[in-house]
Design an enzyme around this catalytic site. Structure first.
Site, PDB file in Angstrom:
ATOM      1  N   GLU A 100       0.819  -1.206   0.000  1.00 10.93           N
ATOM      2  CA  GLU A 100       0.000   0.000   0.000  1.00 10.93           C
ATOM      3  C   GLU A 100       0.858   1.262   0.000  1.00 10.93           C
ATOM      4  OE1 GLU A 100      -4.203  -1.266   2.014  1.00 10.93           O
ATOM      5  OE2 GLU A 100      -2.575  -0.791   3.417  1.00 10.93           O
ATOM      6  N   CYS A 120       6.533  -6.216   7.353  1.00 11.93           N
ATOM      7  CA  CYS A 120       7.618  -5.601   8.120  1.00 11.93           C
ATOM      8  C   CYS A 120       8.060  -6.561   9.220  1.00 11.93           C
ATOM      9  CB  CYS A 120       7.166  -4.278   8.728  1.00 11.93           C
ATOM     10  SG  CYS A 120       8.479  -3.424   9.650  1.00 11.93           S
ATOM     11  N   CYS A 124       6.879  -3.753  15.813  1.00  7.85           N
ATOM     12  CA  CYS A 124       6.508  -2.712  16.773  1.00  7.85           C
ATOM     13  C   CYS A 124       5.083  -3.005  17.250  1.00  7.85           C
ATOM     14  CB  CYS A 124       6.593  -1.337  16.125  1.00  7.85           C
ATOM     15  SG  CYS A 124       8.273  -0.897  15.594  1.00  7.85           S
ATOM     16  N   CYS A 127       1.826  -1.143  15.755  1.00  7.52           N
ATOM     17  CA  CYS A 127       1.761  -0.933  14.304  1.00  7.52           C
ATOM     18  C   CYS A 127       1.119  -2.122  13.609  1.00  7.52           C
ATOM     19  CB  CYS A 127       3.170  -0.703  13.759  1.00  7.52           C
ATOM     20  SG  CYS A 127       3.236  -0.476  11.963  1.00  7.52           S
ATOM     21  N   SER A 223      12.188   6.697  14.490  1.00  5.12           N
ATOM     22  CA  SER A 223      11.052   6.353  15.345  1.00  5.12           C
ATOM     23  C   SER A 223      11.562   6.140  16.764  1.00  5.12           C
ATOM     24  CB  SER A 223      10.363   5.087  14.823  1.00  5.12           C
ATOM     25  OG  SER A 223       9.788   5.324  13.553  1.00  5.12           O
ATOM     26  N   LEU A 224      11.138   6.991  17.676  1.00  5.79           N
ATOM     27  CA  LEU A 224      11.621   6.928  19.063  1.00  5.79           C
ATOM     28  C   LEU A 224      10.543   6.388  20.001  1.00  5.79           C
ATOM     29  CD1 LEU A 224      13.944   7.569  20.998  1.00  5.79           C
ATOM     30  CD2 LEU A 224      13.010   9.886  21.233  1.00  5.79           C
ATOM     31  N   HIS A 225       9.430   7.102  20.130  1.00  2.00           N
ATOM     32  CA  HIS A 225       8.205   6.680  20.812  1.00  2.00           C
ATOM     33  C   HIS A 225       8.272   6.625  22.335  1.00  2.00           C
ATOM     34  CE1 HIS A 225       6.674   6.144  16.847  1.00  2.00           C
ATOM     35  NE2 HIS A 225       7.518   5.176  16.572  1.00  2.00           N
ATOM     36  N   ASN A 299      -3.109   6.135  15.765  1.00  2.00           N
ATOM     37  CA  ASN A 299      -4.199   5.809  14.860  1.00  2.00           C
ATOM     38  C   ASN A 299      -4.652   4.385  15.136  1.00  2.00           C
ATOM     39  OD1 ASN A 299      -4.051   8.302  13.223  1.00  2.00           O
ATOM     40  ND2 ASN A 299      -2.033   7.505  12.683  1.00  2.00           N
ATOM     41  N   CYS A 341      -0.725   6.746   9.650  1.00  2.00           N
ATOM     42  CA  CYS A 341       0.528   6.159  10.123  1.00  2.00           C
ATOM     43  C   CYS A 341       0.262   4.954  11.020  1.00  2.00           C
ATOM     44  CB  CYS A 341       1.310   7.224  10.886  1.00  2.00           C
ATOM     45  SG  CYS A 341       2.933   6.690  11.428  1.00  2.00           S
TER      46      CYS A 341
END
Length: 355
Positions: A100, A120, A124, A127, A223-225, A299, A341
Site C-alpha cells: 500500500e 515488516c 513494533c 503498528c 522512530s523513538l516513541h 491511529n 501512520c
C-alpha cells in the site's frame, strides 16, 4: 546530487541498475547505449506506463520489449479516498504480493508515502504492518513505481514530497531503497529535489551512520516513541539490539556529519508514553538545536492500544515546548480508509477492484 549518486558511486549507470532486464534485451540486440537512456527517461521521467507510449524507440524494439520486459512491475488494483482528500493505493507485485501507498494533500503540497517491503519484520507492538511479518524486500522499480503511479493519478497536480514511511523498514532494504530514491532525485529521472525526500527508520544504528555518509541531501526521521529504555524495548523489539544511548550516538553523528535537521517520530499512546515525565525526559534526551520532535496521536489498529486525547496531546506538546524542545503535533490523515501512520496492512487486498 544531480547525477544519481555519482552514477551509483562510479559503478554501473543508474539506468542500468534500475532497468537490468531492459539493459539485457538491448545488449542482445546490439542497440547503442543511448537506447537505455531513452527507456529510462520515458519510464522514470515521462512516466510512460506501456511500451506503446515510448515513441522515441523504433517500433520493432518496442514490440520486443513488450514481449519480454514489463513496462510496469506493479498492478494498481484499488484507490480508496478519505474524507480529508487522502488517497490509499493498493498495488500487487508481479508475484502476487499486496503493498500500500498513500498520497496526502496539504495546501500546495502532495506527499506520497511509499513502502519498501512486503510486510515488516520489526514487530513494533502498536503498528498494524508489524503484525504481518515480512514476506520479502521490494526491488527499486517496485519502490519508485509507487510514486510514478500516484503522479499519473493526480496529474496535472505534481508530487512535491516523498516520505519512506509506509510498509517495511527501509534500512533493512538499504540498497534497493537508495537506488529508488536516486531515481526519484535524478534530473534525468523523476527529478524531485533530495530535500523533498525523507526516510524513516526504527533505529538501525549502523545504517543511520551509513545514511549520514551518503552524498544526497535526503532527510531522516527516527522512530523513538519513548525516552525510557525498558519501555522502548516493550514497544519496539529493535531497541534490544540498539539501546537508546547507542541510537543517540548515531543521531549525533548524523547531524554533525550532515548539518541537517533530524526528526524524531513519537506516537502518543494513552496511558503509556503520554505523561509529563515523558516530555521532561525527551527534553533532556533531544537536547540539540538540529533535533525536532514530531508528535502524532495513535491511529487505531487492533493492537490493544488507544489514542491519547486531543487535549492531552496538546498539553504534552505545550510542556515539551516549555522545556525548549522544537516540536510539532502532526494531524492524522486518512484514518477512515486505514491510510494513517501505523495502519497500512493491505486488509482490503481481496476486495473487488475499484477506482
Amino acid at each position: 546530487m544531480g547525477l544519481a549518486g555519482a552514477q551509483e558511486r562510479a559503478g554501473r549507470p543508474l539506468a542500468a541498475e534500475f532497468l537490468p532486464e531492459v539493459e539485457e534485451v538491448l545488449a542482445e540486440r546490439g542497440e547503442p547505449p543511448y537506447r537505455l537512456r531513452q527507456v529510462y527517461a520515458a519510464l522514470a521521467g515521462s512516466l510512460a506506463s506501456g511500451w506503446d507510449e515510448v515513441a522515441s524507440l523504433p517500433k520493432g524494439l518496442r514490440e520486443e520489449l513488450a514481449g519480454r520486459v514489463p513496462a510496469s512491475v506493479l498492478e494498481l488494483r484499488r484507490i480508496s479516498r478519505a474524507r480529508d482528500g487522502t488517497r490509499k493505493y493498493l498495488f500487487f507485485t508481479r508475484d502476487g504480493h499486496a503493498i500500500e501507498t498513500v498520497m496526502i494533500p496539504e495546501r500546495s503540497r502532495r506527499t506520497v508515502c511509499i513502502s519498501t517491503q512486503v510486510g515488516c519484520p520489526m514487530a513494533c507492538t502498536f503498528c498494524a504492518t508489524g503484525l504481518l511479518g515480512i514476506k520479502r524486500n521490494l526491488k527499486a522499480r517496485e519502490i519508485a513505481e509507487q510514486v510514478f503511479a500516484v503522479a499519473r493519478d493526480i496529474a496535472p497536480e505534481r508530487v512535491t514530497n516523498v516520505v519512506v514511511m509506509g510498509m517495511g523498514e527501509p534500512f533493512l532494504n538499504y540498497r534497493e531503497t537508495l537506488r529508488a530514491l536516486r531515481v526519484l532525485n535524478d534530473r534525468r529521472g523523476f527529478n524531485l529535489a533530495a530535500r523533498h525526500i525523507a526516510v524513516s527508520t526504527s533505529g538501525l544504528v549502523d545504517k543511520i551512520r551509513r545514511f549520514a555518509d551518503e552524498p544526497e541531501q535526503f532527510h531522516l526521521a527516527i522512530s523513538l516513541h519513548t525516552p525510557f529504555e525498558e519501555e522502548r524495548r516493550r514497544l519496539m523489539p529493535v531497541a534490544a539490539r540498539h539501546p537508546i544511548p547507542e541510537l543517540m550516538n548515531a543521531a549525533r553523528y548524523y547531524v554533525e556529519r550532515t548539518r541537517r535537521k533530524l526528526f524524531f517520530e513519537y506516537t502518543l499512546l494513552a496511558g503509556v508514553n503520554d505523561r509529563m515525565r515523558h516530555a521532561e525526559a525527551l527534553a533532556e534526551l533531544l537536547d540539540h538545536p538540529l533535533y525536532h520532535l514530531n508528535l502524532l496521536r495513535f491511529n487505531w489498529t487492533d493492537t490493544g492500544f488507544s489514542a491519547t486525547s486531543a487535549r492531552r496531546a496538546k498539553e504534552f506538546l505545550r510542556r515539551a515546548r516549555e522545556l525548549g524542545l522544537s516540536a510539532t503535533l502532526r494531524p492524522s490523515r486518512g484514518q477512515d480508509i486505514e491510510a494513517a501512520c501505523g495502519q497500512l496492512a493491505a486488509r482490503d487486498a481481496r476486495s473487488p477492484t475499484a477506482r
